[in-house]
Design an enzyme around this catalytic site. Sequence first.
Site, PDB file in Angstrom:
ATOM      1  N   CYS A  12      16.567  -6.693  25.937  1.00 54.97           N
ATOM      2  CA  CYS A  12      17.240  -7.966  25.644  1.00 54.97           C
ATOM      3  C   CYS A  12      16.199  -9.075  25.855  1.00 54.97           C
ATOM      4  O   CYS A  12      15.099  -8.830  26.365  1.00 54.97           O
ATOM      5  CB  CYS A  12      18.427  -8.162  26.587  1.00 54.97           C
ATOM      6  SG  CYS A  12      17.950  -8.284  28.307  1.00 54.97           S
ATOM      7  N   HIS A  74      17.049 -10.817  36.820  1.00 59.57           N
ATOM      8  CA  HIS A  74      18.338 -11.033  37.483  1.00 59.57           C
ATOM      9  C   HIS A  74      18.336 -12.213  38.436  1.00 59.57           C
ATOM     10  O   HIS A  74      19.378 -12.663  38.881  1.00 59.57           O
ATOM     11  CB  HIS A  74      18.714  -9.795  38.320  1.00 59.57           C
ATOM     12  CG  HIS A  74      19.039  -8.612  37.507  1.00 59.57           C
ATOM     13  ND1 HIS A  74      18.873  -7.325  37.959  1.00 59.57           N
ATOM     14  CD2 HIS A  74      19.538  -8.509  36.266  1.00 59.57           C
ATOM     15  CE1 HIS A  74      19.257  -6.489  37.008  1.00 59.57           C
ATOM     16  NE2 HIS A  74      19.660  -7.185  35.982  1.00 59.57           N
ATOM     17  N   CYS A  96      15.973 -14.767  33.956  1.00 63.64           N
ATOM     18  CA  CYS A  96      16.434 -14.990  32.587  1.00 63.64           C
ATOM     19  C   CYS A  96      17.053 -16.389  32.491  1.00 63.64           C
ATOM     20  O   CYS A  96      17.829 -16.777  33.372  1.00 63.64           O
ATOM     21  CB  CYS A  96      17.467 -13.933  32.224  1.00 63.64           C
ATOM     22  SG  CYS A  96      18.232 -14.248  30.630  1.00 63.64           S
ATOM     23  N   GLU A 126      22.003  -9.898  40.355  1.00 64.12           N
ATOM     24  CA  GLU A 126      22.328 -11.189  39.725  1.00 64.12           C
ATOM     25  C   GLU A 126      23.424 -11.913  40.513  1.00 64.12           C
ATOM     26  O   GLU A 126      23.336 -13.122  40.749  1.00 64.12           O
ATOM     27  CB  GLU A 126      22.801 -10.945  38.284  1.00 64.12           C
ATOM     28  CG  GLU A 126      23.180 -12.237  37.585  1.00 64.12           C
ATOM     29  CD  GLU A 126      23.851 -12.017  36.233  1.00 64.12           C
ATOM     30  OE1 GLU A 126      23.541 -11.031  35.549  1.00 64.12           O
ATOM     31  OE2 GLU A 126      24.711 -12.852  35.881  1.00 64.12           O
ATOM     32  N   SER A 223      19.805   2.765  34.936  1.00 61.53           N
ATOM     33  CA  SER A 223      20.221   1.542  34.234  1.00 61.53           C
ATOM     34  C   SER A 223      21.707   1.622  33.898  1.00 61.53           C
ATOM     35  O   SER A 223      22.143   2.476  33.121  1.00 61.53           O
ATOM     36  CB  SER A 223      19.383   1.393  32.958  1.00 61.53           C
ATOM     37  OG  SER A 223      20.054   0.557  32.046  1.00 61.53           O
TER      38      SER A 223
HETATM   39  S1  SF4 Z   1      21.540 -12.509  30.758  1.00 63.04           S
HETATM   40 FE1  SF4 Z   1      20.945 -10.445  31.339  1.00 63.04          FE
HETATM   41  S2  SF4 Z   1      21.492  -9.186  29.557  1.00 63.04           S
HETATM   42 FE2  SF4 Z   1      21.487 -11.335  28.864  1.00 63.04          FE
HETATM   43  S3  SF4 Z   1      19.434 -11.684  28.039  1.00 63.04           S
HETATM   44 FE3  SF4 Z   1      19.416 -12.305  30.195  1.00 63.04          FE
HETATM   45  S4  SF4 Z   1      18.700 -10.471  31.316  1.00 63.04           S
HETATM   46 FE4  SF4 Z   1      19.366  -9.798  29.285  1.00 63.04          FE
END
Ligand code: SF4
Length: 286
Positions: A12, A74, A96, A126, A223
Site C-alpha cells: 500500500c 503504523h 503513513c 497503530e 501479516s
Molecule cells: S493507512 Fe495503513 S493500510 Fe492505509 S496506506 Fe497507510 S499504512 Fe497502508
Amino acid sequence: MKVIRARVLGYCMGVRRAMDMADAALSQSPVYAMGPLIHNPQAMKILTGRGLAVLDEEKLPADLSGASVIIRAHGITPALEAALVSRGAALIDATCPRVKASQLKAQSLCSTGYRVLLAGEGRHGEVIGIQGYAPDCIIVGNPTEAMAAAEKLFAERPVKTALIGQTTISEDEYAAIARAIEMVFPDLCVINTICRATRDRQDSLRSLCARVDAVIVAGGRESANTRRLLTIARTSTPGGPGKPAWLAETPADIPDEIRRYTTVGLCAGASTPDFLIDAVEQVLCE
Ligand code: SF4
C-alpha cells in the site's frame, strides 16, 4: 497454467513510502527501525542484511547519538519519540500520512474537550500510537465493548464524544460500533479514518476469485491483512463457496497440488514486496 494477478495487490502507499525511506536511509549508518518496519520476513532480511537494526521499545539503548531511527508506517507514541530523541537519535518519520492524520485528529479532539473512542485492536501498533496522542481515549474492539464504554462514560458525566477508527477496520464493523455509541450519545462525532487500501485488495481478490480455479496469496504469515485475504479467497467469492487457496511466504510454499488447476489467481497483502510477488508468479508460470 494461466496465472491472473489481482487488479490491486502488494504494497500500500504507506508501506511503500516507509520502505523507500528506509532504502534511502541505509546509505547512512547506523540506522535503526523502531520495531519491525514491515510484516514480511524476506523484506526484513534484506533490510537487516544491508545494516538495519531493529529496536525493542522495552530495551532502548542508552545512547543513540549519531544514529537514525526510522518510525514505521503504523506510527509510535509521542512519548516514545521523545525517548528516542532524548537518547540522541535523529528520527526519520515514515508514519503513513493517513495514520499521522488520525493521530493529529485524536489530539485536536482531545484538546477541544471531546472524549475520544478509538475503534480497533488494542494491541495493534497503530492503535497504541494514536492512544499516545489522546491519552484518555477509550479503545473499543466491537459494538458490545463500544456500548458498555459509552454507558459507563454517560453514567460518569455527559460529555461530547467522538469516534476514530484504526485505518484498517472494516467499514461494517466501524458503522456497527458507531451505531452502538449513538444509542447513548446521539450527537457522536464520527470521523472517517478508514483507509481504502485494505478494502481495495479484498474487493480485487473477490472479483479475481470469480475468474480462477485456485488462489495463491503471497505474503508473510505474520501479516494480518495477508491472512485475511487467504480467508476471503477460501470463503467468500461472489456467488460461490470460495476457492482452494494457499499462502506462500516464498515460492517454496507453493503446494504441488496447484498443478491440478488450469487458471490460478495471484494476490498479495499490503506488506508483500514486489520481488516476492514476481518470484511466486514466475514459479507458477514455470
Ligand atoms: S493507512 Fe495503513 S493500510 Fe492505509 S496506506 Fe497507510 S499504512 Fe497502508
